[in-house]
Design a protein around this motif. Structure first.
Motif, short mmCIF file in Angstrom:
data_model
loop_
_atom_site.label_atom_id
_atom_site.label_comp_id
_atom_site.label_asym_id
_atom_site.label_seq_id
_atom_site.Cartn_x
_atom_site.Cartn_y
_atom_site.Cartn_z
N LEU A 70 0.84 -1.20 0.00
CA LEU A 70 0.00 0.00 0.00
C LEU A 70 0.88 1.24 0.00
O LEU A 70 1.69 1.43 0.90
CB LEU A 70 -0.93 0.00 1.22
CG LEU A 70 -1.91 -1.18 1.30
CD1 LEU A 70 -2.69 -1.14 2.60
CD2 LEU A 70 -2.85 -1.18 0.10
N HIS A 72 1.34 5.33 0.01
CA HIS A 72 0.70 6.56 0.51
C HIS A 72 0.89 7.72 -0.46
O HIS A 72 1.66 7.66 -1.41
CB HIS A 72 1.26 6.92 1.88
CG HIS A 72 2.72 7.23 1.87
ND1 HIS A 72 3.23 8.45 1.47
CD2 HIS A 72 3.79 6.48 2.21
CE1 HIS A 72 4.54 8.43 1.56
NE2 HIS A 72 4.92 7.23 2.00
N MET A 81 -2.23 4.78 5.45
CA MET A 81 -3.00 3.79 4.69
C MET A 81 -3.65 2.76 5.61
O MET A 81 -4.04 1.67 5.18
CB MET A 81 -2.08 3.11 3.68
CG MET A 81 -1.45 4.04 2.66
SD MET A 81 -2.64 4.86 1.60
CE MET A 81 -3.01 3.53 0.46
#
Length: 150
Positions: A70, A72, A81
């Motif tokens: 993930l 940001h 996140m």
């Protein structure tokens, strides 16, 4: 300072910028997810780039071959996140939340808006494969600048 110097510092460096607050408020739409993330036991991962920068990530383990990275946005960090981390964890993914160069706990003086960070993500992918195994299934998702990187 010339105008060019000012705009370069403003756009390309974290100089004099304040990251988003880490305070979790009860009025936040993602309050329960962020609270879960804050309490969840995480591993700290570090990689070193070819030019010597140390990059940091938080890792949430899960008993699966699926992983998600993930990414940001501008002037945030991996912790931003947290809502997505909870979502993917509940869907059965291991979760890696790297801090981009010049963000969070990662080193760096310049923000590449995804251009230089794309090589860092390949390095994170290789790190997952090295630690988890060749059977890893990896998804990369980003928000804002992290979306550009992905």
């Amino acid at each position: 300072m010339t105008a060019g110097d000012y705009f370069f510092k403003f756009a390309m460096t974290p100089y004099n910028k304040q990251p988003d607050s880490k305070e979790i408020l009860g009025t936040d739409a993602l309050f329960s997810q962020k609270n879960w993330f804050k309490k969840f036991p995480k591993e700290d991962w570090l990689i070193k780039t070819p030019n010597g920068l140390k990059l940091f990530a938080s890792y949430l383990d899960h008993h699966t071959a699926k992983s998600v990275i993930l990414l940001h946005g501008f002037m945030a960090d991996g912790d931003s996140m947290a809502g997505f981390a909870k979502l993917f964890y509940d869907l059965g993914y291991k979760v890696l939340l790297p801090d981009a160069r010049a963000h969070g706990k990662s080193q760096g003086n310049y923000i590449g808006y995804g251009w230089v960070e794309k090589a860092d993500i390949l390095q994170w992918i290789n790190e997952i494969i090295a630690r988890i195994g060749q059977s890893s299934k990896i998804v990369v998702m980003g928000q804002s600048m992290g979306g550009a990187t992905a």
